[in-house]
Design a protein around this motif. Sequence first.
Motif, PDB file in Angstrom:
ATOM      1  N   GLU A 169       0.790  -0.773  -0.505  1.00 54.94           N
ATOM      2  CA  GLU A 169      -0.467  -0.232   0.439  1.00 54.94           C
ATOM      3  C   GLU A 169       0.476   1.196   0.210  1.00 54.94           C
ATOM      4  O   GLU A 169       2.190   1.373   0.958  1.00 54.94           O
ATOM      5  CB  GLU A 169      -1.098   0.057   1.119  1.00 54.94           C
ATOM      6  N   VAL A 170       0.388   2.216  -0.750  1.00 50.47           N
ATOM      7  CA  VAL A 170       0.898   3.495  -0.918  1.00 50.47           C
ATOM      8  C   VAL A 170       0.865   4.576   0.732  1.00 50.47           C
ATOM      9  O   VAL A 170      -0.405   4.321   1.022  1.00 50.47           O
ATOM     10  CB  VAL A 170       0.591   4.773  -2.366  1.00 50.47           C
ATOM     11  N   LEU A 171       2.140   4.301   1.374  1.00 50.30           N
ATOM     12  CA  LEU A 171       1.935   5.022   2.432  1.00 50.30           C
ATOM     13  C   LEU A 171       1.423   6.846   2.312  1.00 50.30           C
ATOM     14  O   LEU A 171       0.402   7.104   2.701  1.00 50.30           O
ATOM     15  CB  LEU A 171       1.857   4.516   3.461  1.00 50.30           C
ATOM     16  N   THR A 172       3.246   7.405   1.907  1.00 51.58           N
ATOM     17  CA  THR A 172       2.338   9.270   1.632  1.00 51.58           C
ATOM     18  C   THR A 172       3.249   9.106   0.617  1.00 51.58           C
ATOM     19  O   THR A 172       4.470   8.077   0.317  1.00 51.58           O
ATOM     20  CB  THR A 172       3.709   8.954   3.111  1.00 51.58           C
ATOM     21  N   LEU A 173       3.301  10.535  -0.329  1.00 48.52           N
ATOM     22  CA  LEU A 173       4.269  10.629  -1.123  1.00 48.52           C
ATOM     23  C   LEU A 173       5.183  12.639  -0.504  1.00 48.52           C
ATOM     24  O   LEU A 173       4.481  12.880   0.008  1.00 48.52           O
ATOM     25  CB  LEU A 173       3.756  11.811  -1.963  1.00 48.52           C
ATOM     26  N   ALA A 174       6.052  12.563  -0.097  1.00 46.47           N
ATOM     27  CA  ALA A 174       7.353  13.347   0.307  1.00 46.47           C
ATOM     28  C   ALA A 174       8.428  13.777  -0.177  1.00 46.47           C
ATOM     29  O   ALA A 174       7.995  12.935  -1.723  1.00 46.47           O
ATOM     30  CB  ALA A 174       7.460  12.889   1.708  1.00 46.47           C
ATOM     31  N   TYR A 175       9.135  14.494   0.078  1.00 48.84           N
ATOM     32  CA  TYR A 175      10.141  14.593  -0.240  1.00 48.84           C
ATOM     33  C   TYR A 175      11.088  14.508   0.698  1.00 48.84           C
ATOM     34  O   TYR A 175      11.206  14.468   1.585  1.00 48.84           O
ATOM     35  CB  TYR A 175      10.057  16.266  -0.822  1.00 48.84           C
ATOM     36  N   MET A 176      13.140  13.820  -0.463  1.00 45.13           N
ATOM     37  CA  MET A 176      13.313  13.763   0.463  1.00 45.13           C
ATOM     38  C   MET A 176      14.380  14.975  -0.034  1.00 45.13           C
ATOM     39  O   MET A 176      14.831  15.453  -1.150  1.00 45.13           O
ATOM     40  CB  MET A 176      14.572  12.364   0.221  1.00 45.13           C
ATOM     41  N   ASN A 177      15.771  15.088   0.907  1.00 44.39           N
ATOM     42  CA  ASN A 177      16.540  15.860  -0.012  1.00 44.39           C
ATOM     43  C   ASN A 177      18.617  15.157   0.513  1.00 44.39           C
ATOM     44  O   ASN A 177      18.049  14.188   0.753  1.00 44.39           O
ATOM     45  CB  ASN A 177      17.626  17.955   0.848  1.00 44.39           C
ATOM     46  N   ALA A 178      19.373  15.587   0.492  1.00 47.28           N
ATOM     47  CA  ALA A 178      19.942  15.150  -0.418  1.00 47.28           C
ATOM     48  C   ALA A 178      20.401  14.393   2.141  1.00 47.28           C
ATOM     49  O   ALA A 178      20.896  13.346   2.581  1.00 47.28           O
ATOM     50  CB  ALA A 178      21.515  15.069  -0.611  1.00 47.28           C
ATOM     51  N   ALA A 179      20.377  15.108   2.975  1.00 49.33           N
ATOM     52  CA  ALA A 179      20.340  15.659   3.898  1.00 49.33           C
ATOM     53  C   ALA A 179      19.556  14.364   4.797  1.00 49.33           C
ATOM     54  O   ALA A 179      19.950  13.851   5.560  1.00 49.33           O
ATOM     55  CB  ALA A 179      20.861  16.106   4.838  1.00 49.33           C
ATOM     56  N   SER A 180      18.657  14.326   3.607  1.00 47.40           N
ATOM     57  CA  SER A 180      17.515  13.342   5.173  1.00 47.40           C
ATOM     58  C   SER A 180      17.790  12.385   3.808  1.00 47.40           C
ATOM     59  O   SER A 180      17.254  11.335   4.610  1.00 47.40           O
ATOM     60  CB  SER A 180      15.840  14.164   4.335  1.00 47.40           C
ATOM     61  N   TYR A 181      18.408  11.954   2.701  1.00 47.03           N
ATOM     62  CA  TYR A 181      18.241  10.806   2.379  1.00 47.03           C
ATOM     63  C   TYR A 181      20.105   9.925   3.201  1.00 47.03           C
ATOM     64  O   TYR A 181      19.909   9.076   2.949  1.00 47.03           O
ATOM     65  CB  TYR A 181      18.817  10.990   1.038  1.00 47.03           C
ATOM     66  N   GLN A 182      20.970  10.711   3.613  1.00 48.37           N
ATOM     67  CA  GLN A 182      21.725  10.027   3.544  1.00 48.37           C
ATOM     68  C   GLN A 182      21.481  10.090   5.466  1.00 48.37           C
ATOM     69  O   GLN A 182      21.966   8.796   5.964  1.00 48.37           O
ATOM     70  CB  GLN A 182      23.040  11.626   4.334  1.00 48.37           C
ATOM     71  N   LEU A 183      20.657  10.448   6.505  1.00 44.19           N
ATOM     72  CA  LEU A 183      20.035   9.999   7.573  1.00 44.19           C
ATOM     73  C   LEU A 183      18.937   9.110   7.348  1.00 44.19           C
ATOM     74  O   LEU A 183      19.069   8.191   8.537  1.00 44.19           O
ATOM     75  CB  LEU A 183      19.261  11.329   8.272  1.00 44.19           C
ATOM     76  N   THR A 184      18.767   9.430   7.015  1.00 45.81           N
ATOM     77  CA  THR A 184      17.478   8.016   5.776  1.00 45.81           C
ATOM     78  C   THR A 184      18.904   5.936   5.798  1.00 45.81           C
ATOM     79  O   THR A 184      18.276   5.271   6.489  1.00 45.81           O
ATOM     80  CB  THR A 184      16.518   7.862   4.921  1.00 45.81           C
ATOM     81  N   CYS A 185      19.786   7.044   5.624  1.00 46.20           N
ATOM     82  CA  CYS A 185      20.517   5.715   5.138  1.00 46.20           C
ATOM     83  C   CYS A 185      21.554   4.748   6.372  1.00 46.20           C
ATOM     84  O   CYS A 185      21.573   3.527   6.890  1.00 46.20           O
ATOM     85  CB  CYS A 185      21.724   5.716   3.554  1.00 46.20           C
ATOM     86  N   GLU A 186      22.045   6.664   7.476  1.00 46.97           N
ATOM     87  CA  GLU A 186      22.701   5.908   8.144  1.00 46.97           C
ATOM     88  C   GLU A 186      21.603   5.256   9.485  1.00 46.97           C
ATOM     89  O   GLU A 186      22.228   4.451  10.580  1.00 46.97           O
ATOM     90  CB  GLU A 186      23.297   6.730   8.897  1.00 46.97           C
ATOM     91  N   THR A 187      20.725   5.686   9.779  1.00 44.34           N
ATOM     92  CA  THR A 187      19.553   5.717  11.265  1.00 44.34           C
ATOM     93  C   THR A 187      18.285   4.243  10.205  1.00 44.34           C
ATOM     94  O   THR A 187      18.031   3.926  11.420  1.00 44.34           O
ATOM     95  CB  THR A 187      17.989   6.591  11.079  1.00 44.34           C
ATOM     96  N   GLY A 188      18.424   3.859   9.578  1.00 44.39           N
ATOM     97  CA  GLY A 188      17.521   2.482   8.892  1.00 44.39           C
ATOM     98  C   GLY A 188      16.408   3.111   8.986  1.00 44.39           C
ATOM     99  O   GLY A 188      14.781   2.051   9.179  1.00 44.39           O
ATOM    100  N   GLU A 189      15.893   4.532   9.374  1.00 42.26           N
ATOM    101  CA  GLU A 189      14.615   5.245   9.615  1.00 42.26           C
ATOM    102  C   GLU A 189      13.805   6.389   8.565  1.00 42.26           C
ATOM    103  O   GLU A 189      14.744   7.027   8.157  1.00 42.26           O
ATOM    104  CB  GLU A 189      14.285   5.280  11.083  1.00 42.26           C
ATOM    105  N   VAL A 190      12.881   6.039   8.250  1.00 47.33           N
ATOM    106  CA  VAL A 190      12.602   7.439   6.848  1.00 47.33           C
ATOM    107  C   VAL A 190      12.784   9.021   7.961  1.00 47.33           C
ATOM    108  O   VAL A 190      12.346   9.132   9.061  1.00 47.33           O
ATOM    109  CB  VAL A 190      11.131   7.222   6.679  1.00 47.33           C
TER     110      VAL A 190
END
Length: 246
Positions: A24-45
């Motif tokens: 199921e599609v939950l959300t449409l949102a946006y990432m920048n480079a910093a939020s992408y990096q934090l997502t990769c590092e923390t394993g959470e969105v």
Amino acid sequence: MTEAIRFDANGLVPVVIQDATTNEVLTLAYMNAASYQLTCETGEVWLWSRSRQSLWHKGATSGHTQRVVDMRLDCDSDALVVRVEPRGPACHTGATSCFFQSILPGSATMDQTDKAPPIPAAQVSEGSPSIAPPEVKLVPHSALELGILLDELYALIRERQAKRPEGAYTTYLFTAGLDKILKKVGEEAAETIIAAKNEPRMELAAEMADLLYHLLVLMVARDVTPHDVAEILRSRAGKRRPLPTE
């Protein structure tokens, strides 16, 4: 990997968040480079809020975080699908998905199997200001903005506790231990009291900021989350408390 992503002129890329189990599609949102990096590092969105112009740890306030299972880049490298295990509803209204309203002609206006429960205005925590209830006027320097900033600072303090970067004041506090942290909370509380009696408004605000920071360090040290505190405050909302006897 960020070099493979084609961010737009504002440094953003659209992100479709999808339940890895149900698709199921939950959300449409946006990432920048910093939020992408934090997502990769923390394993959470982590996302970028265009309305608040700030990083956004999805679910940090509500406790409904999303554990990342997979991330996929589209054929044009300008959109992402993030597949997650959600820890609760994705939508700030309490609905499982943000896409609960059907607008196909002749259909019901809302899927009754996932109807969003009404929520008090005071409990709107993560949604965009554009979809807040009409009676909520979200302005700069609001309590909501402060809550978002404290969430981001809490996340940074947790990161400092884990990584202990050399030369950081937060590292010093965690290395010194709980007694030092408690001592600083006491000192900042006393300085806030003195400022309240003697200093101009912004000097008092500065002391309050110092106190809030050290309280967040204490929360991390004792594994108390902003969600824990929010739940206590929510449980007390509207309740009469006994008057002091002294």
